[in-house]
Design a protein around this motif. Structure first.
Motif, mmCIF file in Angstrom:
data_model
loop_
_atom_site.group_PDB
_atom_site.id
_atom_site.type_symbol
_atom_site.label_atom_id
_atom_site.label_comp_id
_atom_site.label_asym_id
_atom_site.label_seq_id
_atom_site.Cartn_x
_atom_site.Cartn_y
_atom_site.Cartn_z
ATOM 1 N N SER A 1 0.859 -1.015 -0.227
ATOM 2 C CA SER A 1 -0.190 -0.165 -0.176
ATOM 3 C C SER A 1 0.515 0.602 -0.023
ATOM 4 O O SER A 1 0.133 2.478 -0.326
ATOM 5 C CB SER A 1 -1.836 0.014 1.135
ATOM 6 O OG SER A 1 -0.176 -0.018 2.152
ATOM 7 N N GLY A 2 2.008 1.472 0.585
ATOM 8 C CA GLY A 2 3.154 2.154 0.789
ATOM 9 C C GLY A 2 3.255 2.970 -1.116
ATOM 10 O O GLY A 2 3.409 3.841 -1.748
ATOM 11 N N LEU A 3 3.321 1.811 -2.244
ATOM 12 C CA LEU A 3 3.411 2.460 -3.615
ATOM 13 C C LEU A 3 2.645 2.998 -3.367
ATOM 14 O O LEU A 3 2.547 4.210 -4.759
ATOM 15 C CB LEU A 3 3.450 0.713 -4.462
ATOM 16 C CG LEU A 3 4.536 0.430 -4.012
ATOM 17 C CD1 LEU A 3 5.598 -0.799 -4.795
ATOM 18 C CD2 LEU A 3 6.021 1.369 -4.492
ATOM 19 N N THR A 4 0.764 2.517 -3.570
ATOM 20 C CA THR A 4 0.138 3.124 -3.951
ATOM 21 C C THR A 4 -0.423 4.215 -3.169
ATOM 22 O O THR A 4 -1.275 5.247 -4.241
ATOM 23 C CB THR A 4 -1.223 2.065 -4.106
ATOM 24 O OG1 THR A 4 -1.412 1.675 -2.765
ATOM 25 C CG2 THR A 4 -1.798 0.711 -4.833
ATOM 26 N N ASN A 5 -0.359 4.077 -1.832
ATOM 27 C CA ASN A 5 -0.464 5.561 -1.213
ATOM 28 C C ASN A 5 0.829 6.725 -1.924
ATOM 29 O O ASN A 5 0.415 8.235 -2.317
ATOM 30 C CB ASN A 5 -0.029 5.607 -0.110
ATOM 31 C CG ASN A 5 -1.227 5.078 0.690
ATOM 32 O OD1 ASN A 5 -2.569 4.747 0.174
ATOM 33 N ND2 ASN A 5 -0.831 3.839 1.440
ATOM 34 N N ALA A 6 1.570 6.257 -2.779
ATOM 35 C CA ALA A 6 2.474 6.570 -2.993
ATOM 36 C C ALA A 6 2.219 7.873 -4.599
ATOM 37 O O ALA A 6 2.524 8.722 -4.835
ATOM 38 C CB ALA A 6 3.581 6.417 -3.237
ATOM 39 N N THR A 7 1.154 7.117 -5.727
ATOM 40 C CA THR A 7 0.608 7.480 -6.039
ATOM 41 C C THR A 7 -1.192 7.668 -6.708
ATOM 42 O O THR A 7 -1.249 7.959 -5.720
ATOM 43 C CB THR A 7 0.723 6.447 -7.031
ATOM 44 O OG1 THR A 7 0.051 4.802 -7.302
ATOM 45 C CG2 THR A 7 2.011 6.050 -7.864
ATOM 46 N N VAL A 8 -1.206 7.925 -7.235
ATOM 47 C CA VAL A 8 -2.955 8.926 -7.536
ATOM 48 C C VAL A 8 -3.277 8.559 -8.579
ATOM 49 O O VAL A 8 -2.714 8.944 -9.887
ATOM 50 C CB VAL A 8 -2.606 10.415 -7.351
ATOM 51 C CG1 VAL A 8 -4.329 11.414 -7.749
ATOM 52 C CG2 VAL A 8 -2.348 11.476 -6.565
ATOM 53 N N ALA A 9 -4.302 8.299 -8.662
ATOM 54 C CA ALA A 9 -5.027 7.794 -9.676
ATOM 55 C C ALA A 9 -5.928 8.503 -10.247
ATOM 56 O O ALA A 9 -6.620 9.044 -9.366
ATOM 57 C CB ALA A 9 -5.851 6.154 -9.745
ATOM 58 N N ASP A 10 -5.711 9.102 -11.613
ATOM 59 C CA ASP A 10 -6.981 10.256 -12.209
ATOM 60 C C ASP A 10 -7.339 10.230 -13.442
ATOM 61 O O ASP A 10 -6.910 9.774 -14.123
ATOM 62 C CB ASP A 10 -5.808 11.395 -11.707
ATOM 63 C CG ASP A 10 -6.310 13.035 -11.984
ATOM 64 O OD1 ASP A 10 -8.107 13.032 -11.555
ATOM 65 O OD2 ASP A 10 -5.920 14.233 -11.105
ATOM 66 N N HIS A 11 -8.096 11.496 -13.422
ATOM 67 C CA HIS A 11 -8.163 11.137 -14.773
ATOM 68 C C HIS A 11 -7.291 11.746 -15.822
ATOM 69 O O HIS A 11 -7.440 12.934 -15.817
ATOM 70 C CB HIS A 11 -10.067 12.056 -14.842
ATOM 71 C CG HIS A 11 -10.896 10.554 -14.242
ATOM 72 N ND1 HIS A 11 -11.322 11.247 -13.106
ATOM 73 C CD2 HIS A 11 -11.546 9.832 -14.503
ATOM 74 C CE1 HIS A 11 -12.278 10.813 -12.570
ATOM 75 N NE2 HIS A 11 -12.949 9.449 -13.964
ATOM 76 N N VAL A 12 -7.582 11.011 -17.325
ATOM 77 C CA VAL A 12 -6.953 11.391 -18.264
ATOM 78 C C VAL A 12 -8.135 13.141 -18.850
ATOM 79 O O VAL A 12 -6.858 14.238 -19.135
ATOM 80 C CB VAL A 12 -6.225 11.035 -19.854
ATOM 81 C CG1 VAL A 12 -6.025 11.619 -20.576
ATOM 82 C CG2 VAL A 12 -5.498 9.829 -19.036
ATOM 83 N N SER A 13 -9.015 13.190 -18.716
ATOM 84 C CA SER A 13 -9.547 14.081 -19.324
ATOM 85 C C SER A 13 -10.820 14.456 -18.384
ATOM 86 O O SER A 13 -12.025 13.539 -18.346
ATOM 87 C CB SER A 13 -9.819 13.562 -20.565
ATOM 88 O OG SER A 13 -10.741 14.732 -21.318
ATOM 89 N N ILE A 14 -11.447 15.369 -18.326
ATOM 90 C CA ILE A 14 -12.702 15.499 -17.356
ATOM 91 C C ILE A 14 -14.139 15.707 -18.507
ATOM 92 O O ILE A 14 -14.624 15.960 -17.728
ATOM 93 C CB ILE A 14 -12.334 16.514 -16.515
ATOM 94 C CG1 ILE A 14 -12.082 17.786 -16.479
ATOM 95 C CG2 ILE A 14 -11.430 15.847 -15.033
ATOM 96 C CD1 ILE A 14 -12.289 18.551 -15.767
ATOM 97 N N SER A 15 -13.607 15.940 -19.630
ATOM 98 C CA SER A 15 -14.696 16.324 -20.809
ATOM 99 C C SER A 15 -15.184 14.701 -21.194
ATOM 100 O O SER A 15 -15.854 15.208 -21.551
ATOM 101 C CB SER A 15 -14.080 16.778 -21.582
ATOM 102 O OG SER A 15 -13.208 17.190 -22.165
ATOM 103 N N LYS A 16 -14.349 13.713 -20.718
ATOM 104 C CA LYS A 16 -14.493 12.413 -21.500
ATOM 105 C C LYS A 16 -15.832 11.433 -20.995
ATOM 106 O O LYS A 16 -16.036 11.297 -19.725
ATOM 107 C CB LYS A 16 -13.826 11.573 -21.363
ATOM 108 C CG LYS A 16 -13.663 9.715 -22.392
ATOM 109 C CD LYS A 16 -12.624 9.368 -22.626
ATOM 110 C CE LYS A 16 -13.285 7.836 -23.011
ATOM 111 N NZ LYS A 16 -12.263 8.081 -24.099
ATOM 112 N N ASP A 17 -17.120 12.645 -21.979
ATOM 113 C CA ASP A 17 -18.110 11.478 -21.232
ATOM 114 C C ASP A 17 -18.343 9.532 -21.561
ATOM 115 O O ASP A 17 -18.791 9.172 -22.738
ATOM 116 C CB ASP A 17 -19.427 12.513 -22.151
ATOM 117 C CG ASP A 17 -21.060 12.649 -22.420
ATOM 118 O OD1 ASP A 17 -21.216 11.316 -21.583
ATOM 119 O OD2 ASP A 17 -21.858 12.365 -23.165
#
Length: 120
Positions: A53-69
């Motif tokens: 979990s230290g590896l996954t806590n060190a990264t952030v999952a985010d959207h590439v585009s907030i306009s992708k429907d």
């Protein structure tokens, strides 16, 4: 665990052998100039079941585009048209970021919903 992170880790593990997670962790070491040495620390094959979990806590999952429907994905998969926009959580619209990258993207997106670039 965040749903986006869980999905991204699963897709990255199955289809990319954790290459995107390893690349994001390596970028954490860029300020020290040692990011090129980090992937070798994971060995020839990273077992996703051994990801701490230290590896996954060190990264952030985010959207590439907030306009992708997401309605487009839903229609393609299920053949049903939904009436209201929702942000696509398709695997091609989520990426790993370092916390610094995520903060920089948030600074450029005052809504705080993600980022519009193609990822690092």
């Amino acid at each position: 665990i965040d749903v986006h992170l869980a999905m991204l880790l699963a897709v990255d593990s199955v289809f990319r052998l954790c290459d995107n997670l390893i690349a994001a962790v390596a970028r954490l070491f860029a300020p020290f100039g040692s990011q090129d040495h980090v992937p070798h620390l994971f060995g020839p094959q990273l077992d996703p079941l051994q990801v701490h979990s230290g590896l996954t806590n060190a990264t952030v999952a985010d959207h590439v585009s907030i306009s992708k429907d997401g309605r487009e994905d839903y229609f393609r998969v299920f053949g049903i048209r939904l009436p209201t926009f929702f942000l696509s959580n398709a695997s091609n619209n989520i990426c790993f970021l370092t916390p610094g990258e995520a903060q920089e993207q948030r600074a450029h997106d005052p809504s705080g919903h993600g980022h519009g670039g193609g990822g690092p």
